[in-house]
Design a protein around this motif. Sequence first.
Motif, PDB file in Angstrom:
ATOM      1  N   VAL A  24      -3.348   7.437  -7.926  1.00  0.00           N
ATOM      2  CA  VAL A  24      -3.149   6.582  -6.770  1.00  0.00           C
ATOM      3  C   VAL A  24      -1.911   5.714  -6.997  1.00  0.00           C
ATOM      4  N   GLN A  25      -1.112   5.564  -5.948  1.00  0.00           N
ATOM      5  CA  GLN A  25       0.096   4.756  -6.022  1.00  0.00           C
ATOM      6  C   GLN A  25      -0.088   3.502  -5.174  1.00  0.00           C
ATOM      7  N   HIS A  26       0.751   2.493  -5.431  1.00  0.00           N
ATOM      8  CA  HIS A  26       0.660   1.224  -4.709  1.00  0.00           C
ATOM      9  C   HIS A  26       2.013   0.867  -4.105  1.00  0.00           C
ATOM     10  N   ASP A  28       3.833  -2.341  -1.629  1.00  0.00           N
ATOM     11  CA  ASP A  28       3.757  -3.614  -0.916  1.00  0.00           C
ATOM     12  C   ASP A  28       4.850  -3.627   0.143  1.00  0.00           C
ATOM     13  N   SER A  67      -0.572  -4.873   0.879  1.00  0.00           N
ATOM     14  CA  SER A  67      -0.519  -4.041  -0.307  1.00  0.00           C
ATOM     15  C   SER A  67      -1.351  -2.805   0.012  1.00  0.00           C
ATOM     16  N   SER A  69      -2.819   0.961  -1.274  1.00  0.00           N
ATOM     17  CA  SER A  69      -3.118   1.944  -2.310  1.00  0.00           C
ATOM     18  C   SER A  69      -3.182   3.284  -1.590  1.00  0.00           C
ATOM     19  N   TRP A  70      -2.392   4.254  -2.039  1.00  0.00           N
ATOM     20  CA  TRP A  70      -2.314   5.517  -1.316  1.00  0.00           C
ATOM     21  C   TRP A  70      -2.157   6.704  -2.248  1.00  0.00           C
ATOM     22  N   ASP A  71      -2.384   7.883  -1.673  1.00  0.00           N
ATOM     23  CA  ASP A  71      -2.249   9.137  -2.394  1.00  0.00           C
ATOM     24  C   ASP A  71      -1.661  10.165  -1.432  1.00  0.00           C
ATOM     25  N   GLU A  80      -5.631   4.652   0.973  1.00  0.00           N
ATOM     26  CA  GLU A  80      -7.026   4.554   0.541  1.00  0.00           C
ATOM     27  C   GLU A  80      -7.542   3.134   0.735  1.00  0.00           C
TER      28      GLU A  80
END
Length: 86
Positions: A24-26, A28, A67, A69-71, A80
């Motif tokens: 998972v990547q973040h 902002d 912020s 959190s995604w994939d 996500e």
Amino acid sequence: MRKLLVPAAAAAILATSAVAFAAVQHTDGTIKTFDAKAMSLTLADGSSFVLPTKFKDPGLKAGEKVSISWDMSGKNKVAEAVKILK
């Protein structure tokens, strides 16, 4: 037996490296557009995210810092979690 050991070890290494890329990547940023009906979110920097059908809107609106959190799912960035920053 040795003939099977080398290909099995190579397959195990390749399988574990593929899992590492699925992390998972973040990100902002500031919301440019949010469309609850289309389940999409675009940040001011042009990054676009698809929201899952179970997404609960925490009160998102244009101009808010968030912020995410995604994939990756195919060619789409799937959020996500989306958290409003203060």
